[in-house]
Design an enzyme around this catalytic site. Sequence first.
Site, PDB file in Angstrom:
ATOM      1  CB  THR A  13      -0.962   0.033   1.203  1.00 38.12           C
ATOM      2  OG1 THR A  13      -0.225   0.281   2.402  1.00 38.12           O
ATOM      3  CG2 THR A  13      -1.757  -1.257   1.312  1.00 38.12           C
ATOM      4  N   GLY A  14       0.371   2.321  -0.575  1.00 37.97           N
ATOM      5  CA  GLY A  14       1.161   3.548  -0.679  1.00 37.97           C
ATOM      6  C   GLY A  14       2.365   3.343  -1.573  1.00 37.97           C
ATOM      7  CB  ILE A  19       8.997   4.167   1.834  1.00 36.62           C
ATOM      8  CG1 ILE A  19       9.888   5.224   2.509  1.00 36.62           C
ATOM      9  CG2 ILE A  19       9.285   2.780   2.392  1.00 36.62           C
ATOM     10  CD1 ILE A  19       9.555   5.490   3.983  1.00 36.62           C
ATOM     11  N   GLY A  20       7.127   3.171  -0.493  1.00 40.15           N
ATOM     12  CA  GLY A  20       6.325   2.091  -1.078  1.00 40.15           C
ATOM     13  C   GLY A  20       6.719   1.807  -2.522  1.00 40.15           C
ATOM     14  CE1 TYR A 151       2.939   9.840   9.871  1.00 39.72           C
ATOM     15  CE2 TYR A 151       4.626  10.352  11.498  1.00 39.72           C
ATOM     16  CZ  TYR A 151       4.254   9.753  10.296  1.00 39.72           C
ATOM     17  OH  TYR A 151       5.187   9.075   9.548  1.00 39.72           O
TER      18      TYR A 151
HETATM   19  N1  LIG Z   1       9.387  10.091   4.654  1.00 40.21           N
HETATM   20  C1  LIG Z   1       9.628   9.990   5.935  1.00 40.21           C
HETATM   21  O1  LIG Z   1      10.466  10.732   6.474  1.00 40.21           O
HETATM   22  C2  LIG Z   1       8.938   8.961   6.790  1.00 40.21           C
HETATM   23  C3  LIG Z   1       9.400   8.769   8.089  1.00 40.21           C
HETATM   24  C4  LIG Z   1       8.778   7.836   8.900  1.00 40.21           C
HETATM   25  C5  LIG Z   1       7.721   7.111   8.413  1.00 40.21           C
HETATM   26  N2  LIG Z   1       7.278   7.312   7.144  1.00 40.21           N
HETATM   27  C6  LIG Z   1       6.124   6.531   6.707  1.00 40.21           C
HETATM   28  O2  LIG Z   1       6.445   5.879   5.503  1.00 40.21           O
HETATM   29  C7  LIG Z   1       5.254   5.678   4.755  1.00 40.21           C
HETATM   30  C8  LIG Z   1       5.495   6.144   3.328  1.00 40.21           C
HETATM   31  O3  LIG Z   1       5.779   7.530   3.359  1.00 40.21           O
HETATM   32  P1  LIG Z   1       6.655   8.248   2.225  1.00 40.21           P
HETATM   33  O4  LIG Z   1       7.664   9.047   2.918  1.00 40.21           O
HETATM   34  O5  LIG Z   1       7.074   7.279   1.199  1.00 40.21           O
HETATM   35  O6  LIG Z   1       5.571   9.264   1.655  1.00 40.21           O
HETATM   36  P2  LIG Z   1       5.099   9.614   0.156  1.00 40.21           P
HETATM   37  O7  LIG Z   1       6.256   9.656  -0.752  1.00 40.21           O
HETATM   38  O8  LIG Z   1       4.229  10.791   0.283  1.00 40.21           O
HETATM   39  O9  LIG Z   1       4.216   8.345  -0.217  1.00 40.21           O
HETATM   40  C9  LIG Z   1       3.072   8.044   0.526  1.00 40.21           C
HETATM   41  C10 LIG Z   1       2.293   6.976  -0.208  1.00 40.21           C
HETATM   42  O10 LIG Z   1       1.113   6.655   0.545  1.00 40.21           O
HETATM   43  C11 LIG Z   1      -0.026   6.761  -0.320  1.00 40.21           C
HETATM   44  N3  LIG Z   1      -1.205   7.085   0.469  1.00 40.21           N
HETATM   45  C12 LIG Z   1      -1.384   8.124   1.330  1.00 40.21           C
HETATM   46  N4  LIG Z   1      -2.609   8.067   1.868  1.00 40.21           N
HETATM   47  C13 LIG Z   1      -3.220   6.964   1.338  1.00 40.21           C
HETATM   48  C14 LIG Z   1      -4.489   6.376   1.512  1.00 40.21           C
HETATM   49  N5  LIG Z   1      -5.406   6.907   2.334  1.00 40.21           N
HETATM   50  N6  LIG Z   1      -4.784   5.251   0.822  1.00 40.21           N
HETATM   51  C15 LIG Z   1      -3.863   4.711  -0.020  1.00 40.21           C
HETATM   52  N7  LIG Z   1      -2.656   5.214  -0.221  1.00 40.21           N
HETATM   53  C16 LIG Z   1      -2.326   6.341   0.455  1.00 40.21           C
HETATM   54  C17 LIG Z   1       0.386   7.827  -1.328  1.00 40.21           C
HETATM   55  O11 LIG Z   1      -0.337   7.732  -2.536  1.00 40.21           O
HETATM   56  P3  LIG Z   1      -1.622   8.629  -2.896  1.00 40.21           P
HETATM   57  O12 LIG Z   1      -1.375   9.991  -2.313  1.00 40.21           O
HETATM   58  O13 LIG Z   1      -1.659   8.586  -4.376  1.00 40.21           O
HETATM   59  O14 LIG Z   1      -2.766   7.909  -2.294  1.00 40.21           O
HETATM   60  C18 LIG Z   1       1.827   7.431  -1.576  1.00 40.21           C
HETATM   61  O15 LIG Z   1       1.906   6.343  -2.475  1.00 40.21           O
HETATM   62  C19 LIG Z   1       4.146   6.421   5.494  1.00 40.21           C
HETATM   63  O16 LIG Z   1       3.389   5.520   6.266  1.00 40.21           O
HETATM   64  C20 LIG Z   1       4.902   7.376   6.388  1.00 40.21           C
HETATM   65  O17 LIG Z   1       4.179   7.721   7.542  1.00 40.21           O
HETATM   66  C21 LIG Z   1       7.866   8.205   6.325  1.00 40.21           C
END
Ligand SMILES: NC(=O)c1ccc[n+]([C@@H]2O[C@H](COP(=O)([O-])OP(=O)(O)OC[C@H]3O[C@@H](n4cnc5c(N)ncnc54)[C@H](OP(=O)(O)O)[C@@H]3O)[C@@H](O)[C@H]2O)c1
Length: 261
Positions: A13-14, A19-20, A151
Amino acid sequence: MELELSGAACVVTGASHGIGRAVAHRLGEEGARVLVVSRDPEASEAVAAATGAEWLAADVSRADATERIIATCVERFGRIDVLVNNAGTMSVTPLEALTEADWYHHWELNVMGPMRLMSAAAPLMAASGGGRIVNVSSSAGKRPSQDNAAYSVTKAAQLSLSRVFAERYSRENVLVNAVAPGPVRTRLWLGAGGIAEQRGEAADGSDAEAVLGRVAARLPLGRLSEPEEVADVIVFLCSARASTVTGAAWSVDGGSVASIV
Ligand SMILES: NC(=O)c1ccc[n+]([C@@H]2O[C@H](COP(=O)([O-])OP(=O)(O)OC[C@H]3O[C@@H](n4cnc5c(N)ncnc54)[C@H](OP(=O)(O)O)[C@@H]3O)[C@@H](O)[C@H]2O)c1
């Protein structure tokens, strides 16, 4: 190292960004069959096209997404072996500005969505001999951040949820783990209106680069993580090589959380 992921049926998912997306790429390189899930059909399709994956547009915070996601995986691949609950987002919002709707939004996204998907997927994995689930939490789940309490609190709950499912399903060879990334160079931080810009505006008007420099300087590693570095750890936890890891919450954070447990 042979990860034995070839042919594995995986839901990420995501997976349209960050990361996803990196996890979908890595799993694809290992020969796994991947269902890319996000809300954005075009972005999901683009990742699927680049990685040889399948895709589905779904909002994982909605109850009706669960059945569609699991049914699509089983329909396309005949089974489900791996679930990566990675979808997530957040905005910089001070405690006093968080609304009830904000709290419920984060609860649905970080707890109810992963809970529903694990509840549907784990019994299927158990019935077919086992599987792997990885929940992508956050260093903010281990050490609350003032950036967004909703969060942090729900990412902490996601860690607890992960442990609960690990204890319930480990005997059936469904191994459930979490990762807790620190700051990662994805859209969430670097995108227009992302955390770097928001933090700068909320503090002293400094630009995103200045904010990122300060964040990096505070990390023991001295830099933010790349999404591929986090994906490598997630994919390892999805693999046959992580056969005695269950109920863990691995920090993948450049040393951000100053704790060894
Ligand atoms: N980047 C960081 O520093 C960091 C640190 C700690 C944890 N994380 C965690 O890592 C995960 C991925 O984050 P990322 O940094 O890769 O962010 P990102 O680049 O913004 O990607 C987030 C992904 O989640 C999807 N998404 C968001 N809300 C959604 C929903 N309701 N249903 C389905 N898909 C959804 C987005 O796609 P759409 O918008 O198209 O739906 C996107 O594919 C998250 O859980 C985040 O909390 C990130």
